[in-house]
Design a protein around this motif. Sequence first.
Motif, short mmCIF file in Angstrom:
data_model
loop_
_atom_site.label_atom_id
_atom_site.label_comp_id
_atom_site.label_asym_id
_atom_site.label_seq_id
_atom_site.Cartn_x
_atom_site.Cartn_y
_atom_site.Cartn_z
N VAL A 90 0.85 -1.20 0.00
CA VAL A 90 0.00 0.00 0.00
C VAL A 90 0.88 1.23 0.00
O VAL A 90 1.62 1.48 0.95
N ALA B 191 -2.43 0.92 -4.40
CA ALA B 191 -2.25 -0.24 -3.55
C ALA B 191 -2.47 -1.49 -4.39
O ALA B 191 -3.06 -1.43 -5.47
N ARG C 40 -6.11 3.29 -3.92
CA ARG C 40 -6.24 2.86 -2.53
C ARG C 40 -7.70 2.75 -2.09
O ARG C 40 -8.07 1.77 -1.42
N PRO C 41 -8.58 3.69 -2.48
CA PRO C 41 -10.00 3.51 -2.10
C PRO C 41 -10.61 2.25 -2.70
O PRO C 41 -11.37 1.55 -2.02
N HIS C 42 -10.30 1.95 -3.95
CA HIS C 42 -10.82 0.74 -4.58
C HIS C 42 -10.26 -0.50 -3.90
O HIS C 42 -11.00 -1.47 -3.64
N PHE C 43 -8.97 -0.51 -3.60
CA PHE C 43 -8.35 -1.66 -2.97
C PHE C 43 -8.94 -1.91 -1.58
O PHE C 43 -9.06 -3.07 -1.15
N ALA C 44 -9.30 -0.85 -0.88
CA ALA C 44 -9.87 -0.99 0.47
C ALA C 44 -11.19 -1.75 0.44
O ALA C 44 -11.57 -2.38 1.44
N LEU C 45 -11.89 -1.71 -0.68
CA LEU C 45 -13.20 -2.37 -0.79
C LEU C 45 -13.10 -3.83 -1.24
O LEU C 45 -14.09 -4.56 -1.18
N ASP D 181 -12.19 -7.77 -1.29
CA ASP D 181 -12.00 -8.90 -0.37
C ASP D 181 -10.60 -9.47 -0.62
O ASP D 181 -10.35 -10.13 -1.62
N LYS D 182 -9.65 -9.17 0.29
CA LYS D 182 -8.24 -9.53 0.07
C LYS D 182 -8.01 -11.03 -0.04
O LYS D 182 -7.33 -11.48 -0.97
#
Length: 254
Positions: free
Chosen positions: A186, A194, A217-222, A224-225
């Motif tokens: 990140v 990220a 980063r906002p998209h990656f935060a949403l 499911d890792k």
Amino acid sequence: MSSLNKMLSLLEFFSIERPVWTSDELLARSGLSRPTGYRYFKELCDSGLLRRAENGYSLGPRIIEMDYYIQQSDRLLMACRPVMSQIAQETTCNVLLATIYGASILAIHQEIGAKSGPLAFGRGRPMPLFRGGGSKVIIASLSLARHRRLYEDHAADIAAAGLGGNFKEFRARMVQIQRDGYVVSVGELDPDAAGAAVPVSSGTLIEPSAMIIVTTRPHFALIDKPLLIERMHNAARQIEIALIQADQPQATGF
């Protein structure tokens, strides 16, 4: 350094910041004598690796021709393109395939996602050796002997990247990445980006590769890792299977 290496090393001076060099600048930077330097310039121009520009020399069209051959025939690229295209469509993220040569890591292919920003380190731009998920996954895949050489040459950079203050710590971090099978990164290469990276076995190719997903980063935060990492591992296996099949002899039909 051999004469051939000295001649080819002239190509390393060219960059986005300095696309054109005069003969005097190249001679001063390389330390070559004038007769030797001009002989090298002529040979590089005759081969198409350099071309004469109005104010000196620039990289030549033969490099573009060779890139075309790679794009049309490289077995790793041919195996990864359909898989990466599908992931980019499914995740709307940018997807890259990176590999290592010498002490450089760079993306050799990329697929652009619909909801991702521009790439700070897209296809062809060398990445930092010890920052970013792709670089860490690739470095972790190297042998103990190469880890030792890298640490001897780049101890300060390794410490600055938080990968260990001594060789034992660095080696332990690389082994842990191998066991994890992925790296989440990140803001390491781009403060607004990220992503994640997983290793890709290149079959009979010697050097390791990595598949990298990059987005905002906002998209990656949403995202499911765990599901994303699982999807990336499945994609890496698809590429590996395609490489194995490409290595098998084709039936003649008799």
